[in-house]
Structure formats: C-alpha cells, structure tokens
Design an enzyme around this catalytic site. Sequence first.
Site: not given
Ligand code: NAP
Ligand code: GLV
Length: 327
Positions: A236, A265, A283
């Site tokens: 993000r 954005e 994005h």
């Molecule tokens: P996820 O599986 O929940 O992974 C997030 C990781 O970050 C977890 O391991 C979490 O640890 C860790 N975390 C949370 N807060 C933290 C902090 N303060 N310091 C250090 N680590 C921290 O989520 P995901 O499915 O991988 O997705 C991650 C993010 O990618 C989403 O939230 C979204 O904003 C972004 N995203 C963007 C796109 C795009 O189109 N560009 C697409 C998909 C996702 P814990 O589990 O221990 O809390």
């Molecule tokens: C996209 O940014 C998502 O969080 O799925």
Amino acid sequence: MKVLVTRPLPNEAIEMLKKKFDVTLNAEDRPLTRQELLDGLKGKDGVLCLLTDKMNAEAIGANPQLKIIANYAVGYDNIDVKAATANGIPVSNTPGVLTDATAELAWSLLFSAARRIPESDRFTRDGKFKGWGPMMLLGRGITGKTLGIIGAGRIGAAFALKSKGFNMNVVYYEAAGKNEVLEKELGAKKVDLPELLKNSDFVSIHVPLTPETKHLIGEKELKMMKPTAVLVNTARGPIVDEKALAKALKEKWIFAAGLDVYENEPKIEEELLKLENAVLVPHIGSATVETRTRMATLAAENIIAALENKIPPTCVNPDFAKLKKSK
Ligand code: NAP
Ligand code: GLV
Ligand code: GLV
C-alpha cells in the site's frame, strides 16, 4: 435481499449474485462518488465494494442493516472493521487467490527497475539506440544477491519462494513469529528492519497498511539502504513516505524503485513522474484475468454465505456475531 455491487466485475460473480438476490450494479466503469456510494448503500443487505470505496464509520453507521461488507481485495484498510464489528456486520476480503499474481508483479517491478526496462524501452522508441554500447543502460545484477522481504505473509512468502532460481540470500522482517517455510526452503533469516535495510540489495514490501506500518519507510530508513539497492512496493502506498522516496531516487540514495501503489492514489508525487529510476505502474498487482475472476467469485461466495446466515468463508472479523448477540 438486496445487494449493491459498486463497479462492473467479471460476470461469473454477478451471475452468482443475480440468481439469488436483487442486485444493483454500478454499470459504469468508474468508482462511485462518495454521495453515490452513501445513497447506494441505503436499504441494502450486502455490498460488494472495492478498495477505492471508503467504508468508514459514517458509511457503516448509517447502514446497520448491512449483513455483509465483501471487499474485492485482500487489503481492507479502506474499511473501518471496528465500526463493522460494533454493528454486528461481517467483513470479508479475498486472500490467497491473488497471492501469485501479486508476487509475480513484484518480481516484474524488481526486474524492470534493476535492469531499467521501461527506461530502455523509452530509449529505443525515442530513436536513441545507435548500436550496442559497453556503458549503455547498465543495471544491477540479481543472481546471488540479498533479498529483503518486509512482511513474510502470503504474498511476501510467495514472492520470496520465487527467488529460488536466482540463488538469493533471503532475509525477512515480520511482526510476530518466524516463517518456518522460508527458513527451511531458502535458509531465510528473520532480522530487524534496520538490519534488513542495510544489507539487502532488493527490498520488497508486503505488510498491510495499518497505523503501525504507515510511513514504515521514510527518509531515515531510505538512508539506511545501499546506494545500489532497489525498493519494490506492491503493498500500500502510505507505507512509504512518497516525498522522501522521490528525494532518495533523485539524489541517488538508492538505485531505483518499482511501485504499484501510491500514497494518494490515483495522484502520484510530481517528482516521481520525472525520474527515470522510478518504475511506475497503476495498482495492477492482482490484475490477471484468472485472478480477477477468482476474486469476484470469492467475494460473491462471501455475500451468499452471509445472506444465508452462514459465516463468510474469508471473514476478517469473526467476532462480529458475538458482539451482535451481546448488543
Ligand atoms: P498477509 O498474509 O496478512 O501478510 C501480511 C504480513 O505482514 C503478515 O505476515 C503479517 O504478520 C505482517 N505484518 C503485519 N503488520 C506488520 C507490522 N507492523 N510489521 C511487520 N510485519 C507486519 O497478507 P497478504 O495476503 O500477503 O497481503 C499483504 C498486503 O498486500 C495486503 O494487505 C494488501 O495491502 C497488499 N496487496 C496489494 C495488491 C496490489 O494490487 N498491489 C494485491 C494484493 C495485496 P502477522 O500475520 O504476524 O500479523
Ligand atoms: C489489492 O490491492 C488488494 O489488496 O487486493
Ligand atoms: C552481447 O550481446 C554478447 O554477445 O556478449
């Protein structure tokens, strides 16, 4: 039951919803205005919304009749989950189905920034390619280098695992526990953030946006990075101080950055738009045909479950029911 869908989505999902519910669809391919969203939510039992729809306490508080808020994204920083829980409303997201697509985009940005691909493309089209040159458009090698992952969750871990072919030394920074899979498969090491920033040749951000992660990477952190390093952000925008990043790229504190997300954005810091060493995409992390279809059907599955009085399969606030009962 009435459902609002805030923007055209892959048709499979719309058909699933139309079979069961009275669906109001914003047929125009643009975000609803604030007023259109607030008006559209009135009297609805469920909403399928996007990360561009701000489901804050005002929108939720005015619609306690909602039985589900299904976000068409895995990140749900656009939703006030506390307000939803307080109103007994489940919130769902789309985890897993976009993990590989987003990890693939992060690699695309890493390659593009390290090997100066968009800049080289512009150079070629501009007629500047006058023949092979020993010092022309030199980038940074990837194989055998150190890869730093900020947030080794679903996407961060998938991104790290895809480094296998490049024999990289992987370090990661995590809020809570260790990532056993990364440690076993890659010999990855958990480190603190300053150590990760100081030692990595490539840094990729995969934490959610929360009050703790806002501006996690600012001027101080960028100054810790190597002048040869590349920063990739597909998480993000507000996790990185965009003004500080523009300064870092302009003054060459780091080599390059690959960005899919921005602080405000769709606005982008003016300075970034002028820099050759910033690779900028709009994005598109989850933007593959396969993934967008699966995100849509998963969001629809969540709406169907909630409106049939079941727990939505990917609910982020499973305590909603408890609170509702105690209300
Ligand atoms: P996820 O599986 O929940 O992974 C997030 C990781 O970050 C977890 O391991 C979490 O640890 C860790 N975390 C949370 N807060 C933290 C902090 N303060 N310091 C250090 N680590 C921290 O989520 P995901 O499915 O991988 O997705 C991650 C993010 O990618 C989403 O939230 C979204 O904003 C972004 N995203 C963007 C796109 C795009 O189109 N560009 C697409 C998909 C996702 P814990 O589990 O221990 O809390
Ligand atoms: C996209 O940014 C998502 O969080 O799925
Ligand atoms: C470059 O094209 C080479 O052959 O080394």
